[in-house]
Design an enzyme around this catalytic site. Sequence first.
Site, PDB file in Angstrom:
ATOM      1  N   CYS A 154       0.837  -1.209   0.000  1.00  0.00           N
ATOM      2  CA  CYS A 154       0.000   0.000   0.000  1.00  0.00           C
ATOM      3  C   CYS A 154       0.868   1.254   0.000  1.00  0.00           C
ATOM      4  O   CYS A 154       0.488   2.278  -0.567  1.00  0.00           O
ATOM      5  CB  CYS A 154      -0.952  -0.012   1.196  1.00  0.00           C
ATOM      6  SG  CYS A 154      -2.404  -1.072   0.956  1.00  0.00           S
ATOM      7  N   ASP A 176     -48.134 -26.287 -31.474  1.00  0.00           N
ATOM      8  CA  ASP A 176     -49.038 -26.686 -30.397  1.00  0.00           C
ATOM      9  C   ASP A 176     -48.757 -28.126 -29.988  1.00  0.00           C
ATOM     10  O   ASP A 176     -48.108 -28.891 -30.710  1.00  0.00           O
ATOM     11  CB  ASP A 176     -50.497 -26.551 -30.848  1.00  0.00           C
ATOM     12  CG  ASP A 176     -50.907 -25.097 -31.028  1.00  0.00           C
ATOM     13  OD1 ASP A 176     -50.262 -24.219 -30.420  1.00  0.00           O
ATOM     14  OD2 ASP A 176     -51.861 -24.844 -31.791  1.00  0.00           O
ATOM     15  N   CYS A 203      -2.593  -4.494   7.803  1.00  0.00           N
ATOM     16  CA  CYS A 203      -2.545  -3.163   7.190  1.00  0.00           C
ATOM     17  C   CYS A 203      -3.821  -2.384   7.476  1.00  0.00           C
ATOM     18  O   CYS A 203      -4.925  -2.911   7.351  1.00  0.00           O
ATOM     19  CB  CYS A 203      -2.344  -3.309   5.682  1.00  0.00           C
ATOM     20  SG  CYS A 203      -2.361  -1.742   4.781  1.00  0.00           S
ATOM     21  N   CYS A 209      -5.519  -1.764   3.436  1.00  0.00           N
ATOM     22  CA  CYS A 209      -6.054  -2.887   2.645  1.00  0.00           C
ATOM     23  C   CYS A 209      -6.622  -4.002   3.512  1.00  0.00           C
ATOM     24  O   CYS A 209      -7.183  -4.969   2.980  1.00  0.00           O
ATOM     25  CB  CYS A 209      -4.989  -3.438   1.710  1.00  0.00           C
ATOM     26  SG  CYS A 209      -3.664  -4.363   2.529  1.00  0.00           S
TER      27      CYS A 209
END
Length: 527
Positions: free
Chosen positions: A24, A342, A113, A116
């Site tokens: 980070c 049908d 952390c 994060c």
Amino acid sequence: MFALTEKNRSIAQLLLNTGTCPRCVFRFCCVGLQASYRHPYKDLLRELHEFLEYNKEKEDKFCCEIADPPVKRIRLENMEEGAEDLNQNGALQQIPVTDDANVAMEISTPKVCNVCLGILQEFCEIDFVKKVCQKVNSAEYQFTSFVFSVSLPPQLSVREHAAWLLVKEEMRKQGLSLAKEDIVQLKETYKWIIHPLFSEELGVPADGKSLFEVSVVFAHPETDEDCHFLYFIFHFTVQSVFTRMAIIKALEKIKEEDFRKHFPYPPSSPKNICAALEIQCTNGAIFVAGRYNKYSRNLPQTPWIIDGERKLESSVEELISEHLMTAFKADSFNFSSSGREDVDVRTLGSGRPFAIELVNPHRIHFTAMEMKELQQKINNSSDKIKVRDLQLVTREAIGHMKEGEEEKTKTYSALIWTDKAIQKEDIAVLDDMEELKIDQKTPLRVLHRRPLAVRSRVIHTMKSEYIDDHHFRLHLKTQAGTYIKEFVHGDFGRTKPNIGFLLKRTADILELDVESVDVDWPPTLND
């Protein structure tokens, strides 16, 4: 070569001191080199400490080399200019650097952390990669590549915002700026790290266009309340506050001073790491097409269920799809066709085009011979249907089946009864009629599932075949979407003109067969 330079030192030290992990730190220092993030976590942490310690030693050495202390006037001027950097004792603040013993302990037992929440720590290690790959391999999917997706806790956006404000404030002191979009995105960073590890473990490349997806959902219950302050500022509802986009939009609007009042700045360090709530893998849909014949007058195209009660035990859809589901090991399917007949109508000739979407198939590779064997297996399982030209197709190719559906033609054979006796000459009048335009109001029998409307259709040609005084067979080529039964009996005047009107007597239909559906798809295969 270490990713950070001298200009990053103060930011790196600030973030590390507040509990931010090395990866980070790199993100907030705008390190865009993917390889920098892929080193083992403990190596990154040790190198970061060495980088900061080395620069600290250089500063100390530089201070010792100054021969004479600055004069008092210069010292006072410096103190006045940097008053905001003084501590309570009037001395310049120093960013603390941990000693060797503390560094060794932090490397051996890293803290979670504060930005994060551990995503770029433990979940980037090979042990987690092996755990995910074991789940993938145990599911026994066929795949030649993969795409990785990750769902992150929404509170990460709040924590990243807080860290950004902290870094931006520090850079402002240096006369620098940091735009939020310059920070390397957490999700992007995670994929940079994890893709090569997954590729090596699974033995296939990562590909953003791959149909095979490996997904991980992360959660962090300990910090779920990080977003709750937005209740009071924006009056969010419980449903909206926890969506990632709602939080991002809120953070774009909130003033910096208001954010600092309501959220820790820098963000506090959590005790626990994120949890991987879900690890899932899914394969993109596979599409199979072909043509089917229906030989039964007691078999619907799709399951016939009225008010929750099943009327007949099977259907064309089920007789085909049950074998495909088993062969492809799919979770579910979606059936489509070029029109429908049908329950009491047969489909003869070359058959009716159909396509089946097989959802999340575990097996995706079939040779032409294997597809032919699968077709034979379907045909051997029932005398009510038969399949031909069974083949794998793309999603885009299915569009050919639906293109210009109303402009296509269909050929029918109808067995008709009349109340009054007829001669060959009476019905010969039909043979001379071409491009007969009719108007059909939505038939009474389908009015419960189709909107009321008047549809114009064209009877291209008719050919009569006399049987006896009250019966004849009529071969018709019509525009697709024509209600043949109603064209014969008139549906109480809702179809005009009709066979009864044209012959000036009451007419009704006894049997109807579809002889051809003129759609040039899917391609015909050689037997």
